[in-house]
Design a protein around this motif. Structure first.
Motif, mmCIF file in Angstrom:
data_model
loop_
_atom_site.group_PDB
_atom_site.id
_atom_site.type_symbol
_atom_site.label_atom_id
_atom_site.label_comp_id
_atom_site.label_asym_id
_atom_site.label_seq_id
_atom_site.Cartn_x
_atom_site.Cartn_y
_atom_site.Cartn_z
ATOM 1 N N TYR A 48 0.870 -1.050 0.051
ATOM 2 C CA TYR A 48 -0.066 -0.253 -0.129
ATOM 3 C C TYR A 48 0.918 1.165 -0.087
ATOM 4 O O TYR A 48 1.878 1.290 0.673
ATOM 5 N N LEU A 55 5.277 2.014 -3.330
ATOM 6 C CA LEU A 55 5.025 1.575 -4.723
ATOM 7 C C LEU A 55 6.533 1.488 -5.133
ATOM 8 O O LEU A 55 6.971 0.338 -5.705
ATOM 9 N N ARG A 76 -1.269 -4.426 -5.236
ATOM 10 C CA ARG A 76 -1.451 -3.311 -4.421
ATOM 11 C C ARG A 76 -2.724 -3.698 -3.605
ATOM 12 O O ARG A 76 -3.637 -4.251 -4.091
#
Length: 142
Positions: A48, A55, A76
């Motif tokens: 997350y 990311l 994700r």
């Protein structure tokens, strides 16, 4: 045999996983450790990210794992914050836009994988609520 490693460390170094607990062969609970070449690793990288740090870390980890021969799913967790809140912060919205091509993790992804990497920011010393919400869906898998 390397003399600077104890027998347990050699087992752990040479064994990706054991169907029992990872070290049960060393403890004598099973006769043979289950080992698999790196090409048999199926890694689920579940993350997350609000402002793109996690990311980028997840993408780097995915590239590294693929380079060693692992099969990788970059996943994700779903955004649970209200859309108005996300859209009210440009950096958060930009990160969410960057991740639209990455599939949302499901319990089926956890069943597929034999290795896991989780990455999440913390909020008040806890994993982000979005990650906790995903993990809460996995009771039937474990």
């Amino acid at each position: 045999m390397e003399t600077d490693l104890c027998k347990g460390a050699q087992v752990l170094r040479d064994t990706v996983a054991c169907p029992e607990c990872g070290i049960c062969a060393y403890l004598g609970l099973v006769s043979q450790p289950w080992s698999a070449p790196m090409s048999a690793v199926k890694l689920a990288i579940v993350f997350y990210s609000t402002y793109a740090t996690n990311l980028e870390m997840a993408r780097i980890a995915a590239e590294a794992a693929k380079a060693t021969g692992a099969e990788v799913r970059l996943l994700r967790v779903a955004e649970t914050a209200p859309e108005a809140v996300v859209n009210g912060q440009d950096a958060w919205k930009a990160t969410l836009d960057k991740m639209q091509d990455i599939p949302v993790a499901t319990p089926a992804d956890m069943e597929w994988a034999n290795a896991y990497l989780f990455s999440t920011p913390t909020r008040f010393g806890q994993a982000a609520s979005q990650m906790r919400a995903f993990i809460d869906t996995l009771g039937g898998v474990w």
